[in-house]
Design a protein around this motif. Structure first.
Motif, PDB file in Angstrom:
ATOM      1  N   PRO A  54       5.042 -39.790  66.221  1.00  0.00           N
ATOM      2  CA  PRO A  54       6.639 -39.911  66.363  1.00  0.00           C
ATOM      3  C   PRO A  54       7.259 -39.957  67.656  1.00  0.00           C
ATOM      4  N   THR A  55       6.774 -38.780  68.343  1.00  0.00           N
ATOM      5  CA  THR A  55       7.541 -38.461  69.654  1.00  0.00           C
ATOM      6  C   THR A  55       7.408 -39.761  70.448  1.00  0.00           C
ATOM      7  N   LEU A  56       6.276 -40.786  70.141  1.00  0.00           N
ATOM      8  CA  LEU A  56       6.094 -41.820  71.464  1.00  0.00           C
ATOM      9  C   LEU A  56       7.314 -42.594  71.047  1.00  0.00           C
ATOM     10  N   MET A  57       8.075 -42.747  70.022  1.00  0.00           N
ATOM     11  CA  MET A  57       9.427 -43.406  69.961  1.00  0.00           C
ATOM     12  C   MET A  57      10.387 -42.850  71.140  1.00  0.00           C
ATOM     13  N   LEU A  58      10.746 -41.429  71.224  1.00  0.00           N
ATOM     14  CA  LEU A  58      11.270 -41.240  72.166  1.00  0.00           C
ATOM     15  C   LEU A  58      10.798 -41.633  73.740  1.00  0.00           C
ATOM     16  N   ARG A  59       9.727 -41.748  73.849  1.00  0.00           N
ATOM     17  CA  ARG A  59       8.981 -42.071  74.997  1.00  0.00           C
ATOM     18  C   ARG A  59       9.270 -43.747  75.242  1.00  0.00           C
ATOM     19  N   ALA A  60       9.289 -44.192  74.095  1.00  0.00           N
ATOM     20  CA  ALA A  60       9.701 -45.740  74.194  1.00  0.00           C
ATOM     21  C   ALA A  60      11.118 -45.994  74.705  1.00  0.00           C
ATOM     22  N   TYR A  61      12.092 -45.176  74.123  1.00  0.00           N
ATOM     23  CA  TYR A  61      13.428 -45.200  74.331  1.00  0.00           C
ATOM     24  C   TYR A  61      13.568 -44.877  75.836  1.00  0.00           C
ATOM     25  N   GLU A  62      12.941 -44.048  76.151  1.00  0.00           N
ATOM     26  CA  GLU A  62      12.914 -43.579  77.694  1.00  0.00           C
ATOM     27  C   GLU A  62      12.797 -44.837  78.666  1.00  0.00           C
ATOM     28  N   ARG A  63      11.644 -45.263  78.403  1.00  0.00           N
ATOM     29  CA  ARG A  63      10.795 -46.186  79.217  1.00  0.00           C
ATOM     30  C   ARG A  63      11.822 -47.519  79.050  1.00  0.00           C
ATOM     31  N   ALA A  64      12.328 -48.023  77.934  1.00  0.00           N
ATOM     32  CA  ALA A  64      13.191 -48.999  77.704  1.00  0.00           C
ATOM     33  C   ALA A  64      14.389 -48.837  78.485  1.00  0.00           C
ATOM     34  N   GLU A 100       4.360 -54.218  75.704  1.00  0.00           N
ATOM     35  CA  GLU A 100       4.661 -53.629  76.981  1.00  0.00           C
ATOM     36  C   GLU A 100       3.861 -52.326  76.885  1.00  0.00           C
ATOM     37  N   SER A 101       3.707 -51.953  77.979  1.00  0.00           N
ATOM     38  CA  SER A 101       2.780 -50.496  78.266  1.00  0.00           C
ATOM     39  C   SER A 101       3.698 -49.634  79.036  1.00  0.00           C
ATOM     40  N   PHE A 102       3.813 -48.169  78.500  1.00  0.00           N
ATOM     41  CA  PHE A 102       4.527 -47.448  79.028  1.00  0.00           C
ATOM     42  C   PHE A 102       3.923 -47.154  80.676  1.00  0.00           C
ATOM     43  N   ASP A 103       2.741 -47.316  80.815  1.00  0.00           N
ATOM     44  CA  ASP A 103       2.252 -47.254  82.317  1.00  0.00           C
ATOM     45  C   ASP A 103       2.654 -48.206  83.054  1.00  0.00           C
ATOM     46  N   ASP A 104       3.187 -49.478  82.474  1.00  0.00           N
ATOM     47  CA  ASP A 104       3.726 -50.551  83.466  1.00  0.00           C
ATOM     48  C   ASP A 104       5.282 -50.510  83.707  1.00  0.00           C
ATOM     49  N   CYS A 105       5.832 -49.067  83.274  1.00  0.00           N
ATOM     50  CA  CYS A 105       7.316 -49.033  83.619  1.00  0.00           C
ATOM     51  C   CYS A 105       7.361 -48.493  85.251  1.00  0.00           C
ATOM     52  N   ARG A 106       7.115 -49.405  86.139  1.00  0.00           N
ATOM     53  CA  ARG A 106       6.880 -49.190  87.366  1.00  0.00           C
ATOM     54  C   ARG A 106       7.840 -50.397  87.978  1.00  0.00           C
ATOM     55  N   ILE A 147       4.414 -47.651  71.224  1.00  0.00           N
ATOM     56  CA  ILE A 147       5.211 -46.731  70.430  1.00  0.00           C
ATOM     57  C   ILE A 147       5.156 -46.033  69.227  1.00  0.00           C
ATOM     58  N   ILE A 148       3.637 -46.538  68.769  1.00  0.00           N
ATOM     59  CA  ILE A 148       2.966 -45.852  67.801  1.00  0.00           C
ATOM     60  C   ILE A 148       1.781 -44.879  67.964  1.00  0.00           C
ATOM     61  N   ASN A 149       0.848 -45.404  68.647  1.00  0.00           N
ATOM     62  CA  ASN A 149      -0.169 -44.387  68.939  1.00  0.00           C
ATOM     63  C   ASN A 149      -0.926 -44.920  70.501  1.00  0.00           C
ATOM     64  N   ARG A 150      -2.137 -44.468  70.863  1.00  0.00           N
ATOM     65  CA  ARG A 150      -2.338 -44.796  72.087  1.00  0.00           C
ATOM     66  C   ARG A 150      -3.918 -45.382  71.979  1.00  0.00           C
TER      67      ARG A 150
END
Length: 453
Positions: A157-167, A77-83, A142-145
Motif C-alpha cells: 500500500p505504501t506504493l500509493m504514496l509513491r504514486a502520489y509523489e511521482r504524479a 507509467e513507471s516511477f523510474d521514468d519520473c525524470r 502503484i500496486i507491486n514491483r
C-alpha cells in the motif's frame, strides 16, 4: 469556507466497497492500507475542480464538432521514468502532434496526457508463470514491483504514496514547462522530420510542418505577440481509475462547488474489464463530477452501453461522457455501427474517440508483444469513415506513445520490422508508438481530415 455535499442516492466515496470489484488486490496489512488512504486524503490535491470543469466544457465542444481531442501517453507509467528527459519528450510530441492536428482540422485541439497517474494496469491473468515458479502478476508500480520475486509481487500500500509523489512531481514539471515557453515549437530545430526522408509522403509532411511554421510566424508578425498563445497551453491529465483505494483517497468536496471530485486526475476512465454495471468501478464513478471516459471493445453490447450511460450520466450532461472505442482494424466495421446507432437513438450527445492501439495488439513468433502501424492507421481511417456514414462524428484519437526512440511497434515510415523490436523495447506492459511513428500518425490523421490522399 462552505463545502456543499451533493451526491447520487446511496453513493459515498467508499460505497464501491459494497460492490463486486474486478482487478483489485488483497493487501495483507489492512491497517497499513487504511493509514496510507488517510495520509493521501490529507495531502494537497493533484488537480483542481475548476480545471476539471474547464475540461468538461472543452469536451462538450468537441462532442459538438467544435474541437478535436488528442489523448496520448504511456501504456503504464513507471516511477523510474519520473525524470526530466522522458517527461519533456512526451510533452514535446503531444504538442507537436496537436499542432499538426490543428493544421488538419482547423479546430482547437484539446490535449490530454495519459500521465501523472497511469501507474496501474489491468491484467488478463492473476498470476505469471516462469518455469516452475508462479507469482502474482505485475499490476503496475502503484500496486507491486515488476521484479520476479515473491517480495516484489506482494501488493504494497505504501506504493500509493509513491504514486502520489511521482504524479505531483510530474505535474509540477509539466506546468513549469508549459508556462515557461516550452510549447513554442515553431522553430525548425524542434521538428525532427528525418524519419520521412526517402518515403512517398516525405514532401507532404515537410509541407505540413512548413505551413505550421509560416502560420505561426504570420500571427507573430501581424499581432506583434511572440506566439504567446502557444507559449502557454493547457494539458490535462488522465488515467484509468483502476486502483480504487487510491482514487477514493483523493475524492473530495471543494468550497463553493456542489458534489464530489476525484482530484487525482482531470479525466478518469473505466476500462472494459471493470465496466460491469453492478461493479465497484461503475459505482465509484457514478458519484464523481469529473468528465468520464468509457472504453468500448468488441464485446460491448448495446444494452450494456446504454445501461452505463444511464448509470453514469442520468442527467445527460454535456461533456460528461467520452466513449473510447477500441475494436481492432479487423472488427471495427462489424462492431461499431450498432453501438453508434444505439447511442443516437437514445438521444445521447457523447464524444466519440478512437483508440486504435489496444485492439491491434499481437505477439510475434519470438513471443514479443507488438502493434503494427498500418493496422493502427487503418482502424483510425475506418472509424472516421464509419462515423461519417452513420451521421456521427469522431472527435478525437487516443494513442499510446512515447517521445523516445523506442522500437515497440512495427511499421511506419522507417519500416520497422519484428527484428527491430529487440533493439530498444522498453515498455513493461504494452507497446507504444515512438516519436517518429506518433508524429507520422498525427500527419496521417491530418491528411485524412483535410480530405487529401
Amino acid at each position: 469556507m462552505t463545502i456543499t455535499h451533493t451526491e447520487p442516492p446511496g453513493w459515498f466515496p467508499g460505497s464501491w466497497t459494497t460492490k463486486p470489484a474486478q482487478q483489485q488486490v488483497g493487501y495483507a496489512d489492512q491497517a497499513a492500507l487504511a493509514d496510507v488512504i488517510a495520509q493521501i486524503g490529507r495531502l494537497p490535491p493533484l488537480t483542481t475542480s475548476w480545471e476539471i470543469e474547464q475540461l468538461r466544457t472543452e469536451l462538450a465542444r468537441a462532442a459538438r464538432g467544435e474541437a478535436f481531442v488528442l489523448q496520448g501517453g504511456d501504456c503504464a507509467e513507471s516511477f523510474d521514468d519520473c525524470r526530466a528527459e522522458p517527461i519533456a519528450a512526451k510533452l514535446k510530441i503531444l504538442l507537436q502532434m496537436s499542432l499538426v492536428l490543428v493544421h488538419g482540422t482547423r479546430k482547437p485541439v484539446v490535449r490530454i496526457g495519459r500521465i501523472a497517474g497511469q501507474y496501474a494496469k489491468p491484467r488478463s491473468a492473476d498470476v505469471e508463470v516462469r518455469g516452475d515458479v508462479t507469482l502474482p502478476a505485475y499490476r503496475g508500480d502503484i500496486i507491486n514491483r515488476d521484479g520476479f520475486t515473491a517480495g516484489d509481487r506482494e501488493p504494497d500500500p505504501t506504493l500509493m504514496l509513491r504514486a502520489y509523489e511521482r504524479a505531483g512531481l510530474t505535474l509540477n514539471f509539466i506546468r513549469a514547462l508549459t508556462e515557461g515557453g516550452f510549447a513554442d515549437l515553431h522553430h525548425p530545430e524542434n521538428w525532427d522530420m528525418s524519419f520521412a526522408k526517402g518515403t512517398p509522403n516525405a514532401s507532404q509532411y515537410e509541407r505540413i510542418v512548413e505551413a505550421i511554421r509560416e502560420s505561426l510566424d504570420f500571427v507573430s508578425a501581424i499581432t506583434g505577440v511572440e506566439n504567446e498563445v502557444l507559449r502557454r497551453v493547457d494539458l490535462y491529465t488522465s488515467h484509468e481509475a483502476l486502483a480504487l483505494p487510491y482514487e477514493q483517497a483523493q475524492t473530495r468536496c471543494v468550497p463553493r462547488r456542489p458534489g464530489w471530485y476525484n482530484l487525482s486526475t482531470h479525466f478518469p476512465w473505466i476500462g472494459m474489464r471493470t465496466a460491469q454495471l453492478d461493479g465497484a468501478h461503475v459505482e465509484f464513478h457514478r458519484g464523481i463530477k469529473n468528465p468520464l471516459g468509457i472504453k468500448i471493445g468488441p464485446t460491448m453490447t448495446t444494452d450494456w452501453l446504454l445501461g452505463l450511460l444511464d448509470t453514469l450520466d442520468p442527467a445527460h450532461q454535456p461533456g460528461r461522457i467520452t466513449l473510447i472505442h477500441r475494436m481492432g482494424a479487423g472488427q471495427v466495421a462489424a462492431k461499431l455501427p450498432a453501438l453508434v446507432e444505439a447511442v443516437r437513438r437514445a438521444g445521447r450527445e457523447v464524444l466519440w474517440i478512437c483508440d486504435p492501439m489496444h485492439g491491434n495488439t499481437e505477439t510475434t513468433a519470438g513471443g514479443i508483444k507488438t502493434r503494427r502501424f498500418d493496422k493502427i492507421v487503418d482502424e483510425l481511417e475506418q472509424s472516421f469513415a464509419l462515423h461519417t456514414e452513420l451521421g456521427s462524428r469522431l472527435g478525437g484519437a487516443h494513442i499510446e506513445l512515447t517521445g523516445e526512440d523506442v522500437t515497440e511497434c512495427t511499421g511506419g515510415a522507417r519500416g520497422l520490422s519484428d527484428v527491430d523490436l529487440e533493439r530498444a523495447y522498453k515498455s513493461r506492459v504494452d507497446p507504444r508508438l515512438n516519436y517518429e511513428q506518433a508524429l507520422e500518425c498525427a500527419m496521417r490523421i491530418a491528411r485524412h481530415l483535410r480530405g487529401t490522399k
